[in-house]
Design an enzyme around this catalytic site. Structure first.
Site, PDB file in Angstrom:
ATOM      1  N   PRO A   2       0.833  -1.196   0.000  1.00 38.08           N
ATOM      2  CA  PRO A   2       0.000   0.000   0.000  1.00 38.08           C
ATOM      3  C   PRO A   2       0.875   1.256   0.000  1.00 38.08           C
ATOM      4  O   PRO A   2       1.841   1.358   0.762  1.00 38.08           O
ATOM      5  CB  PRO A   2      -0.790  -0.119   1.309  1.00 38.08           C
ATOM      6  N   GLU A   3       0.552   2.194  -0.873  1.00 41.72           N
ATOM      7  CA  GLU A   3       1.299   3.441  -0.965  1.00 41.72           C
ATOM      8  C   GLU A   3       0.361   4.602  -0.669  1.00 41.72           C
ATOM      9  O   GLU A   3      -0.755   4.402  -0.190  1.00 41.72           O
ATOM     10  CB  GLU A   3       1.960   3.549  -2.343  1.00 41.72           C
ATOM     11  N   LYS A  57       3.411   6.594   4.166  1.00 38.90           N
ATOM     12  CA  LYS A  57       2.713   5.312   4.060  1.00 38.90           C
ATOM     13  C   LYS A  57       2.304   4.768   5.428  1.00 38.90           C
ATOM     14  O   LYS A  57       1.906   3.608   5.551  1.00 38.90           O
ATOM     15  CB  LYS A  57       3.593   4.297   3.322  1.00 38.90           C
ATOM     16  N   ARG A 117       7.953 -13.225   4.464  1.00 32.91           N
ATOM     17  CA  ARG A 117       8.755 -12.025   4.739  1.00 32.91           C
ATOM     18  C   ARG A 117       7.883 -11.023   5.465  1.00 32.91           C
ATOM     19  O   ARG A 117       7.010 -10.395   4.894  1.00 32.91           O
ATOM     20  CB  ARG A 117       9.305 -11.434   3.447  1.00 32.91           C
ATOM     21  N   ARG A 262      12.619  -7.177  -5.581  1.00 29.82           N
ATOM     22  CA  ARG A 262      11.569  -6.425  -6.247  1.00 29.82           C
ATOM     23  C   ARG A 262      11.876  -6.371  -7.740  1.00 29.82           C
ATOM     24  O   ARG A 262      12.889  -6.901  -8.191  1.00 29.82           O
ATOM     25  CB  ARG A 262      11.459  -5.000  -5.686  1.00 29.82           C
TER      26      ARG A 262
END
Length: 287
Positions: A2-3, A57, A117, A262
């Site tokens: 979520p940003e 965030k 993670r 990523r």
């Protein structure tokens, strides 16, 4: 992860649903998510939720002067219930449920985290600035005081890749991996370009893209229940998470560069003069 747009929407959702309610109980499913111990999470019981706000965030619930601060990290989420299950949450086990907040009308929410993670973080503090991640945040790109000149100041002299600079929370608050891909695509700038090397026209495009992409995403998320925000985010992406698909602007194939933890997506025609960035270790920085 979520940003800014999703966390802002979650804050708005909680302002509608939780503000004015009293915390009946806080149940812990994973002690590991608790990053502070004084005050304890149990100190929230019996206190009224006064507001819900966003810092970058981070999600911040003001509970009668104490702040329940949440960072959802990569795989965390907030699941709202109009009627929470009666069975209490218990520590241990393999459940993704890490924390439950019960409100006095029977509603409330779980914080969940999928995968192995773990990064979900919960803080109870007297001042949000006690959370290091909040204290060190850079400016918010949607703050009215953040203008083109402020962005130029952040970029000036930087030897960092522009993609990394946009993601650095101490430089700019709230933008992560997904929206940095989207902003750079809209600005027609290579993710590997050096931030300090951008010319005036590129800075103009970057500022305009930053504002347009984020305000559009905030508008798309506004008013949606928490359960719909992930799908709304994915639906709005033009390049992020769309490797192998056609760029909606030029029709070229969206490409990907993978890292250890990523990946980034970009359009060669729109962003790198048609040249694929084959590998982060061998690709040259492109203007």
């Amino acid at each position: 992860m979520p940003e800014l747009p999703e966390v802002q929407a979650l804050a708005a959702f909680l302002r509608e649903r939780a503000v004015g309610r009293v915390v009946a109980a806080v149940e812990v499913g994973s002690v590991a998510v608790l990053k502070t111990y004084d005050p304890p999470v149990t100190s929230l019981q019996g206190l009224e939720v006064l507001s819900a706000t966003r810092h970058g965030k981070f999600l911040d619930l003001d509970v009668d002067g104490l702040h329940l601060v949440l960072h959802l990290a990569r795989a965390g989420w907030l699941r709202w219930y109009d009627e929470l299950p009666a069975r209490p949450l218990r520590p241990g086990g393999r459940s993704p449920q890490a924390l439950r907040v019960r409100l006095d009308d029977g509603s409330g929410f779980d914080l969940t985290e999928a995968g192995t993670r773990k990064g979900l973080a919960v803080y109870v503090v007297r001042d949000p600035a006690e959370v290091r991640g909040i204290a060190t945040l850079g400016p918010d790109p949607l703050d009215p005081r953040f203008d083109r000149a402020a962005l130029a100041d952040l970029l000036r002299g930087s030897r960092h890749q522009v993609k990394g600079l946009l993601r650095d929370q101490s430089v700019l608050a709230g933008v992560g991996n997904a929206y940095s891909d989207e902003v750079l695509h809209a600005a027609r700038i290579s993710p590997f370009a050096l931030a300090g090397s951008l010319d005036d026209e590129q800075v103009d495009r970057l500022f305009a893209a930053l504002q347009e992409v984020l305000t559009t995403a905030v508008a798309a998320a506004a008013g949606r229940p928490a359960a719909e925000l992930k799908d709304a985010k994915r639906a709005g992406m033009r390049v992020h998470g769309r490797t192998g698909q056609a760029c909606p602007v030029c029709g070229d194939v969206v490409r990907e560069v993978s890292f250890a933890d990523r990946s980034l997506q970009y359009c060669p025609t729109c962003q790198t003069g048609g040249k694929p960035l084959a590998d982060r270790r061998t690709s040259r920085f492109l203007k």
